[in-house]
Design a protein around this motif. Sequence first.
Motif, PDB file in Angstrom:
ATOM      1  N   UNK A 612      22.981  48.184 -10.440  1.00  0.00           N
ATOM      2  CA  UNK A 612      24.145  48.058  -9.129  1.00  0.00           C
ATOM      3  C   UNK A 612      24.198  46.514  -9.085  1.00  0.00           C
ATOM      4  N   UNK A 613      25.415  46.217  -9.014  1.00  0.00           N
ATOM      5  CA  UNK A 613      26.005  44.598  -8.976  1.00  0.00           C
ATOM      6  C   UNK A 613      25.200  44.150  -7.642  1.00  0.00           C
ATOM      7  N   UNK A 614      24.762  42.914  -7.660  1.00  0.00           N
ATOM      8  CA  UNK A 614      24.102  42.152  -6.576  1.00  0.00           C
ATOM      9  C   UNK A 614      25.023  42.024  -5.366  1.00  0.00           C
ATOM     10  N   UNK A 615      24.628  41.626  -4.466  1.00  0.00           N
ATOM     11  CA  UNK A 615      25.420  41.024  -3.087  1.00  0.00           C
ATOM     12  C   UNK A 615      26.189  39.935  -3.648  1.00  0.00           C
ATOM     13  N   UNK A 616      27.334  39.835  -3.200  1.00  0.00           N
ATOM     14  CA  UNK A 616      28.472  38.508  -3.444  1.00  0.00           C
ATOM     15  C   UNK A 616      29.188  38.815  -4.863  1.00  0.00           C
ATOM     16  N   UNK A 617      28.664  39.868  -5.761  1.00  0.00           N
ATOM     17  CA  UNK A 617      29.540  40.051  -7.076  1.00  0.00           C
ATOM     18  C   UNK A 617      30.744  40.612  -6.499  1.00  0.00           C
ATOM     19  N   UNK A 618      31.962  40.318  -7.180  1.00  0.00           N
ATOM     20  CA  UNK A 618      33.028  40.879  -6.844  1.00  0.00           C
ATOM     21  C   UNK A 618      33.508  42.598  -6.796  1.00  0.00           C
ATOM     22  N   UNK A 619      32.421  43.145  -7.515  1.00  0.00           N
ATOM     23  CA  UNK A 619      32.461  44.608  -7.769  1.00  0.00           C
ATOM     24  C   UNK A 619      31.681  45.110  -6.872  1.00  0.00           C
ATOM     25  N   UNK A 629      36.944  36.986  -2.802  1.00  0.00           N
ATOM     26  CA  UNK A 629      36.144  37.619  -4.129  1.00  0.00           C
ATOM     27  C   UNK A 629      37.192  38.762  -4.864  1.00  0.00           C
ATOM     28  N   UNK A 630      38.350  38.725  -4.382  1.00  0.00           N
ATOM     29  CA  UNK A 630      39.272  39.654  -4.939  1.00  0.00           C
ATOM     30  C   UNK A 630      40.379  38.995  -5.841  1.00  0.00           C
ATOM     31  N   UNK A 631      40.705  37.903  -5.466  1.00  0.00           N
ATOM     32  CA  UNK A 631      41.915  37.214  -6.389  1.00  0.00           C
ATOM     33  C   UNK A 631      41.304  36.308  -7.254  1.00  0.00           C
ATOM     34  N   UNK A 632      41.900  36.083  -8.591  1.00  0.00           N
ATOM     35  CA  UNK A 632      41.506  35.350  -9.549  1.00  0.00           C
ATOM     36  C   UNK A 632      41.387  33.806  -8.999  1.00  0.00           C
ATOM     37  N   UNK A 633      42.233  33.562  -8.184  1.00  0.00           N
ATOM     38  CA  UNK A 633      42.313  32.079  -7.715  1.00  0.00           C
ATOM     39  C   UNK A 633      41.219  31.960  -6.421  1.00  0.00           C
ATOM     40  N   UNK A 634      40.449  32.918  -6.286  1.00  0.00           N
ATOM     41  CA  UNK A 634      39.409  32.773  -5.234  1.00  0.00           C
ATOM     42  C   UNK A 634      39.698  32.698  -3.953  1.00  0.00           C
TER      43      UNK A 634
END
Lengths: 811, 113
Positions: A612-619, A629-634
Motif C-alpha cells: 500500500x502506498x505510503x503517506x505523502x505518495x501521490x497515489x 500532489x495531483x499536478x505534474x508541476x506540483x
Amino acid sequence: MKEDGVKIIKTTTWSPGPGCHGGCGILVHVKDDKVIKVEGDPDHPWNQGRLCSRCLSMTQYMYHKDRLRKPLKRIGERGQGKFEEISWDEAFDLIEQKMKKIREDHGPESVIFHQGTGRDIGGWISMLAYAYGSPNWMFGLSGISCYTPRLMMMSITQGDFAVVDASQWHEKRYDDPEYKIPETVTIWGQNLPATCPDGFFGHWYIDLMKRGTEVLVIDPRCTWIASRAKLWLQLRPGTDAALALGFIHVMIKEDLINMAFVERWTNSPFLVRTDQEKKRLLRESDLIKNGLDTNFIAHDPVSDSFVVWDSDHQTYKKKNITPSMEGDFTLALADGSTATAKTVWTLYKENAEQYTPEAVSKITWVPADKIRKAARIYAKSQPSALHWGLPIDTIPSTVPTSQAINHLWCLTGNLDNPGGNAIARYAYDVVTYPYHSGGAILSLPPEVMDKRIGIHDYGAIKDFRAWAQPDKVLEQISSDDPYPIKGMWIQTANPIACTGMEPKKWRDAIKKLDFTVCVDLFMTPTAMLCDVILPAATFLEKDSLKAWWVPLQAIKRVVEVDDCKSDIEINLELCKRFMKDFPYDNTQELFDTLLKSAGITYQELTDNTWMIPPKGHPSKPYFRYEKGLLRQDKKPGFRTPSGKIELYSSWLEKWELEPLPYHEEPPYSPVSTPDLFADYPLILCTGRRMGPFFHSEHRQIPWLREQQRDPVLEIHPDTAEKYGIAHGEKVCVENWLGKITVKALVTPVIHPDIVMAEHGWWFPEKEGKEPNLFGVWDVNVNQLIPMGHEGKAGLGAPIKSMLCKVYKAKG
Amino acid sequence: MSKSNKNGMLIDYEYCTGCFSCTVACCQENGWEAPLSGMKVMEIVQDLPKDKAYLTFLPFPTELCVLCNHRTRQGLDPACVKHCMANCLTYGPLKELAGELEKKPRMVLWSPR
Ligand code: SF4
Ligand code: SF4
Ligand code: SF4
C-alpha cells in the motif's frame, strides 16, 4: 495449519477464475501440484479473510471436465463445432502466418483486438495490438458503456477519478486514525453485495453500515441494500441526470453548497461569453492580442476590472483578488468588439433553475418531497460519499448524467476527504491497465493511430481512451468503409452471449472475417464461431500484477493445468513474432519495467504479495489538491486544463458538446416513443446480478449454477397478475428487435411498470454448434437492445432502458 | 463434550446479503456436491406498508452441517463463518452466543444436532 504434503501459498485475485476485477488476498492450498482449496487471507486488508462463492469454487473451475486444455483449430465450417487439437507451436505458427498475411494484404488496422470487461487484459492485449501494428484495440460493449463514460467525465471534470473512500488505502482499514466513517453513502444504481465492481469490494458497505453509515439508495429496484436504506428513491431507468440536477437545484435553493470549496477550487468564477449562439468560456486570447487561449477570465469586484487566470502558473495575473462569483458583464475584446458574459456560477444556477423537485418528479417518478429530503441528506452529511454504478454508463446521455452526479461531490467538497470520494490512482502509479495509448507498453505512430475507428466521429473517443468505438467497428465490418476489417483477436470476451448488443449482428460480423482467434477457458458461443481457440490459464496458473487502485499486488503462478497458458504469455510470444525488436523477452522483464514507478522489482513485489502506498505518495489520499500532489508541476489544484474543477467543462466545449449537465430522455421510453410504448408497455431494464455469476461466466460450475438454474425476469406481482403470469412460469420478453424466453420471477422488489432481465446467459450443458450455440438465442436479452445508439460523445447506449412486452410462453 | 459446553452458530440475518459464500464454502470444505451443502440461504421478500419491499436472507444450516468439527478442533472458525462476506455468522459456545442476542436485534441462534 499444515496437513500432510499441503503447501499454503499467499496470492491475490484478478479475473480468470472468479472473473472479477480482483483485489482479494487468498491462501491457496496445494497438494501434489493440484489446488485443493482456496481460502480468504485474513491478513489482507482488502477482504480480511472473506471470500466470494466464485473464488471458493476455484477447484471446480480449474479442474472442470469441459475446460479448454489444448489449442484448437477449426476443421469444419464455422459454427459446426468441429475442431482438432493442435500444439502451441502449431497454433502460434498458424496465427502468425494468417495474421501476417492480413497485415500484408490489408494493413494492420484490418485486425480488431477485442477484449471484454476491464480485467487482467488491458495491458497485454494493447501490447499485442500495437506489436502487430493495429490501433484498433476495442472493448465491444455498445458505447463503451462500462465505467469508461464515468471515468472520462471524472477525468475531464477534476482531472482524476474518484471513488468512495471505504478506507481501502489503509492497512488498518476502518481503524486508521486518519479515516472517517462516512455519515451517509449514497448508492446510485448498483446492487453492491452482488458484485465487486470497478475496483471495489461490494461488502465494504456492510462493514460501513455496521459502523454507523446510513445509506441512501437510488435504484428502480428495492435491492437488499435499498431495503436497509434510510431513504430509497425508485427512479425511472435512464432519468438519473434529472434526479442529480434536482439534487443540485435543492442544494442551491437551500444554501447547501459548500461555497468556500466551490469558490476556491472550481472554475465557477470564470466568465462565459453569452452573446453568441454558442456560449463559450472566455480566454485571455479573446481579450488581449497574443493572449493565451489556455488562460481564462474572471472579474475582480474591487477594481471592477477583468483579470486573467494563468493556467500555467495556477494564479490570477493580479495579486490578492477574490473574483466575482456572479454577475452579467460587458467586455471589450481584442478585436475591438464587445461581448457580454456571465460567470460560470451564474450560468450554473440558471441551468439548475428548471430542475425543481416537482419537474424532476415528473421525469423520474420519484416524489418531490423525497428528492428534497435526499438532497438534504446527501449535502448535510459529513462526510458524505457517493457510489455510482453501471446504469450511469448504460444510457446515451451518459455524459451529462455522469457530469451531474460527479458535480455532487464537487459542490459539497466531498472530494479526496476521509470518508468522502477519494481520488483514486493506480497504486504507486504503476499502470497495468492503460487508458490512453500513452500509458500502454508499446506505442504506434500518430499516422497509424489516426486510423483508429471512431476518433474522427467523436472527440471523447479520440482524446480520452485508446479504444476503438465498438458501434462504429461493427458498422465498418459490414461496410468496409473507409477500410475493410479482415480479422479479429478475441480475448476475455464473449460478445455473442454478453457484451454484444444485437448479438446476431456480431455473429455475422465474426463469421464474415477471414480469420478469428478466441482466447478463453471454456468453449463459449463466441469461441464456437472462431478459427483458432487458445486455452487460457486461471489467475492461479499465471504470474501477473495489479494496481487497480490499491494495493499494488502480485498474482502468482501456483500450479499449472495441462497446456493452458496465461494471456500475458500468449500475447508475449505473438508480440515477438509480429514485431521486430520487441523489447521484452519474458514476463519478468516486462513486469520489472512496469514496476519502475514503484521502485521495486517483480521479485520484490511477489515477496510482499501486496503493498500500500505510503503517506505523502501521490497515489494515497487525502486532500492532495491542497498539497500539490495531483499536478505534474506540483502546484495545488487539479490535472485539468485550467487546474480547477471544471464545472463548466472546457473539454466538452472543445468536443462541441454541452458544457453543463442536462437531462435527456432515453431514446426509447414512454415519453420519447409513445407509439412504441403503446405496443411495448413495460420498461425493460437489464443486468440483474447474481453473486455466483460474473457476467456470462460460471454457468458450468456446479456449486455456482446450483444457486440459480435458469435465467429469470423480475416482474411485479400486479403486473404478473395483469398478464396472467405465475411465478416460475416461462414468459416471452419481446420488442421490435427480438424475443427471449425466460422464467418469471414474480417479486415486489421491481416497479410495476419495469421488468428486470438478466444478461450473460447461455447453457454450457446444451448443444454448442450452430444454430443452437448453447441455447444463447433463447435467452440472450441483448437481442432486444440495438447497436448504433451511442451517445453524442460516442459513449453510452440504451442498455438498461428499453421497452418490451411480456406474455406467457406457449407450451 | 458436556451439554453445557455445546457450540452453535449465531446468525445475524439483518446483514446477510444472500451472497452464497457460506453455501459454497461448506461445499469446498466438506466436499459436498451440488445441490448438497451444510448451509442454504433462504430469501424472504415482504411487501411492507408504504410500497416498500423488504428483502431478507436467512442462512440456514442444514442437516448436513457438522459445525466443521475438524476445523474448530484446531481452533479455526467453520468455513462458512470464516468466509461470510458480511461477517454475520459467529461460532461459539451456545451460552455465550445467547448473551449476544440481547445486545443486537434480528439475530437467530442455531444449535447443531
Ligand atoms: S469477486 Fe470480489 S470477493 Fe470474489 S475474488 Fe473478486 S474481489 Fe474477491
Ligand atoms: S459450519 Fe461447516 S459444516 Fe456447517 S454449514 Fe458451515 S461450513 Fe458447513
Ligand atoms: S456468506 Fe454470509 S452474507 Fe453471504 S449468504 Fe452466507 S451468511 Fe449471508
